[in-house]
Design an enzyme around this catalytic site. Structure first.
Site, PDB file in Angstrom:
ATOM      1  N   TYR A  72       0.808  -1.227   0.000  1.00 44.97           N
ATOM      2  CA  TYR A  72       0.000   0.000   0.000  1.00 44.97           C
ATOM      3  C   TYR A  72       0.836   1.270   0.000  1.00 44.97           C
ATOM      4  O   TYR A  72       0.416   2.292  -0.551  1.00 44.97           O
ATOM      5  CB  TYR A  72      -0.967   0.000   1.187  1.00 44.97           C
ATOM      6  N   ASP A 177      -7.974   2.007   8.685  1.00 44.49           N
ATOM      7  CA  ASP A 177      -7.033   1.993   7.560  1.00 44.49           C
ATOM      8  C   ASP A 177      -7.658   1.391   6.298  1.00 44.49           C
ATOM      9  O   ASP A 177      -7.416   1.847   5.179  1.00 44.49           O
ATOM     10  CB  ASP A 177      -5.785   1.138   7.871  1.00 44.49           C
ATOM     11  N   TRP A 256      -6.141   8.092   7.739  1.00 44.66           N
ATOM     12  CA  TRP A 256      -6.552   7.202   6.645  1.00 44.66           C
ATOM     13  C   TRP A 256      -8.047   7.375   6.375  1.00 44.66           C
ATOM     14  O   TRP A 256      -8.485   7.427   5.220  1.00 44.66           O
ATOM     15  CB  TRP A 256      -6.299   5.736   6.994  1.00 44.66           C
TER      16      TRP A 256
END
Length: 411
Positions: A72, A177, A256
């Protein structure tokens, strides 16, 4: 005798001069001779992007790894790089983006280092790079890789009410997240690549549901902040036995989530009823986060525990909030006064967390390296856990959002 005295004085003078020259700091002339790898007349977004490319010439090696991987953090920094490229049209940025996909997608469309069976939401984020590259290159392997990532979303295990598990190894758990990692990709892929209108609608509904469930399970009604993780089974040692929540409000987890909201709205149709809900969640989020902003403009690692010993003002969460607020105002989701909050935060980053090397390379300091829940060794989500995780400069989880915040504020 007199002659010897003059010789001694002469030698002493030379010695003092030599020491003085050694200790002298380089003057402006000397500095001018040091080649500026990163020119100082560029905007902060380009200065940081060029600095990242200088530090990590191959995007597959981002995040302090010793071999290439699909993850990511690569997608995060490259998403920022895409925005810089679109502003500047500098081929260097496009080449950096393309090289990552070229290296990690083989000729058959397999994603190297990726395992579908891990059902790991983090792995979806780099799909954003493919969404960008495929229309430009028409390389079938990129389309195949995107199809694989979308198939993961279709098979991702869920909680009883439809929330995606964060990973196969973290059963029954939703983390803040995960919404940033997966939902912007999922919504965009549906809009651009799925032809069946009913399937597209179902994905949009599913995307919105993830935000609904996070609000339902993770929101603390007293503060308006959201807990990092929620365990439906309530079996994890970090989970509250009544609510299933982890014990603290972690800055980057909230960051996030803020970025997930402003980014997913780019792809959710105007007429979808979920838009209004996500915008309302964003406004509640912005109000709660602003209340815990430090006078410097920065935010603490553990958001609401600023007075506790060991807590510190952290770069990645701050950069993420700055981006979310600035974009939220620009797109009309948030009231205008949040632009002042974003500018205050950005000034705080520049004044307190940025350092510049003589060659012009820009550093972002005081970034939390990593934080999670559970796993091995076990992460218990305690205050002590969050403040004692590694702190390092130039972690991509900070530099990527800093670049995006810089672009939003046109700094």
């Amino acid at each position: 005798m007199m002659k010897m005295k003059y010789v001694t004085l002469f030698m002493l003078a030379i010695s003092v001069c030599t020491i003085a020259c050694k200790n002298a700091k380089p003057n402006q002339k000397d500095n001018a001779l040091i080649e500026k790898i990163v020119p100082e007349n560029l905007k902060w977004s380009e200065r940081m992007m060029l600095s990242e490319i200088e530090r990590v010439p191959k995007a597959s090696m981002l995040d302090f790894v010793d071999k290439p991987r699909w993850s990511y953090t690569n997608g995060l920094v490259l998403s920022a790089c895409i925005k810089v490229y679109e502003q500047t049209n500098n081929q260097k940025y496009y080449d950096y983006i393309y090289a990552y996909a070229n290296e990690l997608i083989d000729s058959k469309g397999n994603i190297l280092t990726y395992k579908l069976s891990n059902q790991n939401l983090d792995m979806i984020k780099s799909g954003d790079v493919l969404l960008y590259l495929y229309p430009k290159t028409k390389e079938e392997r990129f389309l195949k890789a995107m199809e694989t990532l979308n198939s993961q979303m279709e098979s991702q295990p869920k909680t009883s009410d439809g929330g995606y598990w964060h990973k196969q190894i973290y059963p029954y758990q939703m983390w803040l997240d995960g919404l940033y990692m997966a939902e912007p990709f999922h919504a965009r892929y549906a809009r651009e690549y799925i032809k069946d209108a009913s399937k597209v609608q179902k994905i949009y509904d599913d995307v919105v549901l993830q935000f609904d469930l996070i609000q339902k399970h993770s929101l603390d009604k007293n503060t308006g902040l959201l807990y990092h993780g929620w365990d439906e089974s309530k079996e994890q040692k970090w989970a509250n036995k009544e609510t299933g929540n982890s014990p603290h409000f972690w800055s980057r987890a909230m960051g996030w989530y803020g970025m997930a909201m402003v980014d997913v709205l780019d792809f959710l149709p105007e007429e979808h009823p979920g838009r209004a809900k996500i915008i309302s969640y964003l406004n509640s989020f912005a109000e709660a986060v602003t209340k815990v902003q430090h006078e410097s403009g920065l935010w603490y690692q553990v958001l609401d525990q600023g007075n506790r010993e060991g807590n510190y003002l952290e770069a990645s969460g701050t950069a993420m909030f700055t981006y979310a607020f600035a974009k939220g105002v620009r797109k009309g989701y948030l009231p205008e006064h949040y632009l002042q909050v974003a500018n205050k935060a950005y000034t705080g980053i520049i004044d307190n967390l940025i350092s510049i090397e003589q060659n012009g390379v820009v550093n972002l300091n005081q970034v939390c390296g990593v934080a999670g829940l559970g796993g091995n060794p076990y992460r218990d989500g305690s205050f002590e856990y969050y403040v004692n995780e590694i702190i390092r400069p130039n972690d991509p989880k900070g530099t990527g959002p800093f670049i995006m915040a810089s672009l939003e504020l046109n700094k």
